[in-house]
Scaffold this motif. Structure first.
Motif, PDB file in Angstrom:
ATOM      1  N   TRP A  33      15.367  -1.251   4.686  1.00  0.00           N
ATOM      2  CA  TRP A  33      15.185  -0.123   3.764  1.00  0.00           C
ATOM      3  C   TRP A  33      13.919  -0.309   2.921  1.00  0.00           C
ATOM      4  O   TRP A  33      13.151   0.626   2.738  1.00  0.00           O
ATOM      5  CB  TRP A  33      16.409   0.020   2.864  1.00  0.00           C
ATOM      6  CG  TRP A  33      16.347   1.231   2.013  1.00  0.00           C
ATOM      7  CD1 TRP A  33      16.691   2.494   2.356  1.00  0.00           C
ATOM      8  CD2 TRP A  33      15.850   1.291   0.671  1.00  0.00           C
ATOM      9  NE1 TRP A  33      16.457   3.332   1.303  1.00  0.00           N
ATOM     10  CE2 TRP A  33      15.941   2.625   0.260  1.00  0.00           C
ATOM     11  CE3 TRP A  33      15.361   0.351  -0.216  1.00  0.00           C
ATOM     12  CZ2 TRP A  33      15.549   3.048  -0.995  1.00  0.00           C
ATOM     13  CZ3 TRP A  33      14.972   0.766  -1.468  1.00  0.00           C
ATOM     14  CH2 TRP A  33      15.060   2.090  -1.850  1.00  0.00           C
ATOM     15  N   ILE A  34      13.704  -1.513   2.407  1.00  0.00           N
ATOM     16  CA  ILE A  34      12.505  -1.798   1.597  1.00  0.00           C
ATOM     17  C   ILE A  34      11.244  -1.627   2.439  1.00  0.00           C
ATOM     18  O   ILE A  34      10.241  -1.077   1.972  1.00  0.00           O
ATOM     19  CB  ILE A  34      12.591  -3.207   0.982  1.00  0.00           C
ATOM     20  CG1 ILE A  34      13.684  -3.235  -0.079  1.00  0.00           C
ATOM     21  CG2 ILE A  34      11.256  -3.635   0.392  1.00  0.00           C
ATOM     22  CD1 ILE A  34      14.035  -4.628  -0.565  1.00  0.00           C
ATOM     23  N   ASP A  35      11.293  -2.084   3.685  1.00  0.00           N
ATOM     24  CA  ASP A  35      10.123  -1.945   4.562  1.00  0.00           C
ATOM     25  C   ASP A  35       9.816  -0.475   4.831  1.00  0.00           C
ATOM     26  O   ASP A  35       8.656  -0.065   4.799  1.00  0.00           O
ATOM     27  CB  ASP A  35      10.364  -2.690   5.869  1.00  0.00           C
ATOM     28  CG  ASP A  35       9.098  -2.835   6.681  1.00  0.00           C
ATOM     29  OD1 ASP A  35       8.041  -3.153   6.084  1.00  0.00           O
ATOM     30  OD2 ASP A  35       9.149  -2.638   7.901  1.00  0.00           O
ATOM     31  N   LEU A  36      10.838   0.310   5.074  1.00  0.00           N
ATOM     32  CA  LEU A  36      10.637   1.744   5.284  1.00  0.00           C
ATOM     33  C   LEU A  36      10.082   2.406   4.025  1.00  0.00           C
ATOM     34  O   LEU A  36       9.146   3.206   4.093  1.00  0.00           O
ATOM     35  CB  LEU A  36      11.948   2.408   5.701  1.00  0.00           C
ATOM     36  CG  LEU A  36      11.902   3.919   5.901  1.00  0.00           C
ATOM     37  CD1 LEU A  36      10.951   4.272   7.043  1.00  0.00           C
ATOM     38  CD2 LEU A  36      13.287   4.458   6.160  1.00  0.00           C
ATOM     39  N   TRP A  37      10.642   2.065   2.880  1.00  0.00           N
ATOM     40  CA  TRP A  37      10.166   2.621   1.613  1.00  0.00           C
ATOM     41  C   TRP A  37       8.699   2.250   1.366  1.00  0.00           C
ATOM     42  O   TRP A  37       7.903   3.094   0.961  1.00  0.00           O
ATOM     43  CB  TRP A  37      11.044   2.116   0.469  1.00  0.00           C
ATOM     44  CG  TRP A  37      10.578   2.571  -0.858  1.00  0.00           C
ATOM     45  CD1 TRP A  37      10.798   3.788  -1.445  1.00  0.00           C
ATOM     46  CD2 TRP A  37       9.770   1.825  -1.773  1.00  0.00           C
ATOM     47  NE1 TRP A  37      10.184   3.826  -2.670  1.00  0.00           N
ATOM     48  CE2 TRP A  37       9.546   2.641  -2.896  1.00  0.00           C
ATOM     49  CE3 TRP A  37       9.226   0.539  -1.749  1.00  0.00           C
ATOM     50  CZ2 TRP A  37       8.792   2.215  -3.982  1.00  0.00           C
ATOM     51  CZ3 TRP A  37       8.494   0.119  -2.829  1.00  0.00           C
ATOM     52  CH2 TRP A  37       8.281   0.948  -3.928  1.00  0.00           C
ATOM     53  N   ALA A  38       8.355   0.991   1.615  1.00  0.00           N
ATOM     54  CA  ALA A  38       6.981   0.540   1.402  1.00  0.00           C
ATOM     55  C   ALA A  38       6.019   1.235   2.357  1.00  0.00           C
ATOM     56  O   ALA A  38       4.917   1.640   1.956  1.00  0.00           O
ATOM     57  CB  ALA A  38       6.889  -0.975   1.575  1.00  0.00           C
ATOM     58  N   ALA A  39       6.415   1.395   3.609  1.00  0.00           N
ATOM     59  CA  ALA A  39       5.552   2.067   4.581  1.00  0.00           C
ATOM     60  C   ALA A  39       5.316   3.520   4.177  1.00  0.00           C
ATOM     61  O   ALA A  39       4.189   4.026   4.271  1.00  0.00           O
ATOM     62  CB  ALA A  39       6.170   1.994   5.974  1.00  0.00           C
ATOM     63  N   ARG A  40       6.355   4.192   3.717  1.00  0.00           N
ATOM     64  CA  ARG A  40       6.194   5.581   3.282  1.00  0.00           C
ATOM     65  C   ARG A  40       5.326   5.680   2.041  1.00  0.00           C
ATOM     66  O   ARG A  40       4.494   6.585   1.921  1.00  0.00           O
ATOM     67  CB  ARG A  40       7.555   6.221   3.044  1.00  0.00           C
ATOM     68  CG  ARG A  40       8.309   6.438   4.338  1.00  0.00           C
ATOM     69  CD  ARG A  40       9.612   7.116   4.092  1.00  0.00           C
ATOM     70  NE  ARG A  40       9.332   8.431   3.509  1.00  0.00           N
ATOM     71  CZ  ARG A  40      10.113   9.470   3.629  1.00  0.00           C
ATOM     72  NH1 ARG A  40      11.220   9.368   4.309  1.00  0.00           N
ATOM     73  NH2 ARG A  40       9.798  10.624   3.068  1.00  0.00           N
ATOM     74  N   ALA A  41       5.487   4.751   1.102  1.00  0.00           N
ATOM     75  CA  ALA A  41       4.667   4.759  -0.113  1.00  0.00           C
ATOM     76  C   ALA A  41       3.202   4.499   0.223  1.00  0.00           C
ATOM     77  O   ALA A  41       2.305   5.161  -0.324  1.00  0.00           O
ATOM     78  CB  ALA A  41       5.181   3.721  -1.104  1.00  0.00           C
ATOM     79  N   LEU A  42       2.941   3.558   1.114  1.00  0.00           N
ATOM     80  CA  LEU A  42       1.567   3.276   1.511  1.00  0.00           C
ATOM     81  C   LEU A  42       0.966   4.442   2.286  1.00  0.00           C
ATOM     82  O   LEU A  42      -0.219   4.749   2.121  1.00  0.00           O
ATOM     83  CB  LEU A  42       1.513   1.991   2.334  1.00  0.00           C
ATOM     84  CG  LEU A  42       1.729   0.710   1.530  1.00  0.00           C
ATOM     85  CD1 LEU A  42       1.954  -0.461   2.463  1.00  0.00           C
ATOM     86  CD2 LEU A  42       0.564   0.448   0.601  1.00  0.00           C
ATOM     87  N   ALA A  43       1.765   5.097   3.115  1.00  0.00           N
ATOM     88  CA  ALA A  43       1.266   6.261   3.850  1.00  0.00           C
ATOM     89  C   ALA A  43       0.921   7.396   2.890  1.00  0.00           C
ATOM     90  O   ALA A  43      -0.082   8.092   3.070  1.00  0.00           O
ATOM     91  CB  ALA A  43       2.291   6.726   4.867  1.00  0.00           C
ATOM     92  N   THR A  44       1.722   7.579   1.861  1.00  0.00           N
ATOM     93  CA  THR A  44       1.438   8.604   0.855  1.00  0.00           C
ATOM     94  C   THR A  44       0.149   8.285   0.116  1.00  0.00           C
ATOM     95  O   THR A  44      -0.673   9.177  -0.123  1.00  0.00           O
ATOM     96  CB  THR A  44       2.612   8.711  -0.138  1.00  0.00           C
ATOM     97  OG1 THR A  44       3.792   9.038   0.589  1.00  0.00           O
ATOM     98  CG2 THR A  44       2.346   9.763  -1.186  1.00  0.00           C
ATOM     99  N   GLU A  45      -0.038   7.029  -0.227  1.00  0.00           N
ATOM    100  CA  GLU A  45      -1.271   6.606  -0.905  1.00  0.00           C
ATOM    101  C   GLU A  45      -2.479   6.812  -0.004  1.00  0.00           C
ATOM    102  O   GLU A  45      -3.525   7.292  -0.435  1.00  0.00           O
ATOM    103  CB  GLU A  45      -1.157   5.140  -1.307  1.00  0.00           C
ATOM    104  CG  GLU A  45      -2.325   4.624  -2.082  1.00  0.00           C
ATOM    105  CD  GLU A  45      -2.390   5.185  -3.490  1.00  0.00           C
ATOM    106  OE1 GLU A  45      -3.505   5.247  -4.038  1.00  0.00           O
ATOM    107  OE2 GLU A  45      -1.348   5.569  -4.023  1.00  0.00           O
ATOM    108  N   TRP A  46      -2.331   6.467   1.267  1.00  0.00           N
ATOM    109  CA  TRP A  46      -3.424   6.638   2.220  1.00  0.00           C
ATOM    110  C   TRP A  46      -3.756   8.112   2.382  1.00  0.00           C
ATOM    111  O   TRP A  46      -4.913   8.501   2.401  1.00  0.00           O
ATOM    112  CB  TRP A  46      -3.027   6.037   3.569  1.00  0.00           C
ATOM    113  CG  TRP A  46      -4.106   6.122   4.592  1.00  0.00           C
ATOM    114  CD1 TRP A  46      -5.118   5.227   4.781  1.00  0.00           C
ATOM    115  CD2 TRP A  46      -4.305   7.173   5.537  1.00  0.00           C
ATOM    116  NE1 TRP A  46      -5.927   5.649   5.805  1.00  0.00           N
ATOM    117  CE2 TRP A  46      -5.459   6.856   6.280  1.00  0.00           C
ATOM    118  CE3 TRP A  46      -3.639   8.343   5.831  1.00  0.00           C
ATOM    119  CZ2 TRP A  46      -5.929   7.652   7.295  1.00  0.00           C
ATOM    120  CZ3 TRP A  46      -4.120   9.149   6.844  1.00  0.00           C
ATOM    121  CH2 TRP A  46      -5.251   8.801   7.564  1.00  0.00           C
ATOM    122  N   GLU A  47      -2.732   8.954   2.486  1.00  0.00           N
ATOM    123  CA  GLU A  47      -2.958  10.386   2.642  1.00  0.00           C
ATOM    124  C   GLU A  47      -3.642  10.968   1.409  1.00  0.00           C
ATOM    125  O   GLU A  47      -4.535  11.815   1.529  1.00  0.00           O
ATOM    126  CB  GLU A  47      -1.637  11.108   2.882  1.00  0.00           C
ATOM    127  CG  GLU A  47      -1.802  12.587   3.069  1.00  0.00           C
ATOM    128  CD  GLU A  47      -0.482  13.314   3.196  1.00  0.00           C
ATOM    129  OE1 GLU A  47      -0.537  14.528   3.440  1.00  0.00           O
ATOM    130  OE2 GLU A  47       0.576  12.693   3.056  1.00  0.00           O
TER     131      GLU A  47
END
Length: 72
Positions: free
Chosen positions: A47-61
């Motif tokens: 769950w933490i890995d998924l949350w972190a990946a989504r947060a980083l993708a949002t930052e990248w976008e």
């Protein structure tokens, strides 16, 4: 500029994933798979890995939209 942001996001995600993998491996070695706490740790790490990946993708976008190369 964008490659710096992409590299930073990828490196950060890899560090988080590696730390979580070590945590789960340690729980596996210490508790074994028959323990309920191992499965709690494994699900929490996923769950933490998924949350972190989504947060980083949002930052990248966000960075991509603010950059010149994101055009229609």
């Amino acid at each position: 500029m964008m490659w710096a942001v992409t590299g930073w996001a990828l490196a950060t995600w890899l560090k988080i994933t590696a730390a979580l993998a070590l945590l789960v491996a340690g729980c596996w070695a210490w508790l074994g798979t028959s323990s309920g706490w191992f499965w709690v740790a494994a699900v929490a790490a996923a769950w933490i890995d998924l949350w972190a990946a989504r947060a980083l993708a949002t930052e990248w976008e966000s960075e991509a939209r603010a950059s010149w190369w994101w055009t229609r």
